[in-house]
Write an enzyme that holds these catalytic residues in place. Sequence first.
Site, short mmCIF file in Angstrom:
data_model
loop_
_atom_site.label_atom_id
_atom_site.label_comp_id
_atom_site.label_asym_id
_atom_site.label_seq_id
_atom_site.Cartn_x
_atom_site.Cartn_y
_atom_site.Cartn_z
N ARG A 93 42.87 63.99 51.79
CA ARG A 93 43.64 65.03 52.50
C ARG A 93 43.28 66.42 52.00
NH1 ARG A 93 49.17 61.64 51.98
NH2 ARG A 93 48.57 61.93 49.83
N HIS A 130 44.33 40.68 35.61
CA HIS A 130 43.19 40.62 34.68
C HIS A 130 43.18 39.34 33.85
CE1 HIS A 130 42.59 44.61 35.93
NE2 HIS A 130 43.17 45.27 34.95
N ARG A 144 34.71 38.67 22.64
CA ARG A 144 35.29 40.01 22.68
C ARG A 144 34.76 40.74 23.91
NH1 ARG A 144 33.39 43.19 18.12
NH2 ARG A 144 34.58 41.80 16.79
N LYS A 180 33.56 30.97 14.44
CA LYS A 180 33.94 30.88 13.03
C LYS A 180 33.70 29.45 12.54
CE LYS A 180 37.21 34.66 13.06
NZ LYS A 180 38.52 35.18 12.60
#
Length: 518
Positions: free
Chosen positions: A69, A264, A399, A409
């Site tokens: 706009r 998510h 990650r 690990k």
Amino acid sequence: MVENGSPSEITLDEFEDLAALSKNNDSTVSITVVGASGDLAKKKIFPALFALYYEDCLPKHFTIFGYARSKMTDAELRNMVSKTLTCRIDKRENCSEKMEEFLERCFYHSGQYDSEGHFIDLDKKLKQHEGSRVSNRLFYLSIPPNIFLDVVKCASKSASSVNGWTRVIVEKPFGRDSESSAALTRGLKQYLVEDQIFRIDHYLGKELVENLSVLRFSNLVFEPLWSRQYIRNVQLIFSEDFGTEGRGGYFDGYGIIRDIMQNHLLQILALFAMETPISLEAEDIRNEKVKVLRSMKPLQLEDVVIGQYKSHTKGGTTYPGYIDDKTVPKDSVTPTFAAAALFINNARWDGVPFLMKAGKALHTKRAEIRVQFRHVPGNLYKGSFGTDLDRATNELVIRVQPDEAIYLKINNKIPGLGMRLDRSNLNLHYAARYSKEIPDAYERLLLDAIEGERRLFIRSDELDAAWSLFTPLLKELEEKRIAPELYPYGSRGPVGAHYLAAKYNVRWGDLSAEHYKA
């Protein structure tokens, strides 16, 4: 040609014409960013489009139009966009030249979101740039959800392609519960078919989320372990180290469960837990994700902890609480933190807790998937770990951000004459392994939308299944005005989250001392 639904013979001339049309040189893509003056467009969409252009991923013939706009000239749009463009680290030499070329393809059209007349004017401008080529059109709706349908109605009626495809990218939130989401889907389908609707969840475009199925399905070492037989629990963790500064009013209408968990984290869970799809085709992958969501029972209040951050002074600096934001009501009970335990009722995952945690104003910023495996039965070395067997548990950590990495690990003997054990990481650190910069999620998703690749976008039945898990809980929280547990800005979140994990004999993996060595 096709007559009455059945193929008939075509002439050589017609065949050559069709072949010519299929070439990229004879088609063009017009990308219209609706809401071009907003933050998302400036910070994410235009930079992603430039990155695709910089990497030569866009078609030879393309045009980008900003629509909003606000009154603005082409030059003013280009000036605004130029401030957020950056070049890839590994190809800097022709950066300014590429920027100029890209900006020359960017134009602006001012108009109301509910005016068919203004979209007819946009259509005329698009046609001027498209010429006689086959025109493909992509509309990116970077606007509030309450005006989605106005724009879709006007764009479909007045600015659709007449000889190519027309696609619409819709940003979350896709409603705020099952009813409003279904109403939005019905509204969109008045003007579009499902294949034209690309519901974007930018987390599905993250590199490590894309790699999830590769890690599992192309490595023999993982797939046999991917079940209740070997996995004790799965944790999906999202934390931000900042509050809702600047967008508290918007956030207060949704809260952390709608903002992060229902989309998510649930999408990542579905990708993680799905059965092996028949192929990598979009529909096959999305079919498996829907099966996972339909196998889950709706969340119960006793399996959820909610929190809200309060003001906290640290190091001489005072950080404001959530309700200190002037745009947030003083009596708001909107959660800025939530932890939940979900279960998948199928043969693979029966009884395995999937723990989700999402929060703002926490001690760190990260998003990760943590897979904790079961203890080794009759472990010969349990004496070396003392009574805390959790220290001996194998854990796979993916990650997603920041500092992307995958590490496992394992237990290992410390060199020396004695028998001392240590927990070590087998680590794939992306920055160390790959010199190429990781593309932004929006780049991947925009490219997929242009190419018609749908596997990272959300189908309507998938959306319905996701909302059905969370809607009863959200209604109960709001109807009973359940007060969130307060936690200090910059802390590790409410204590209740630890009790929730302990209820299922789980310890949050992101809060252990070893986590910070990773």
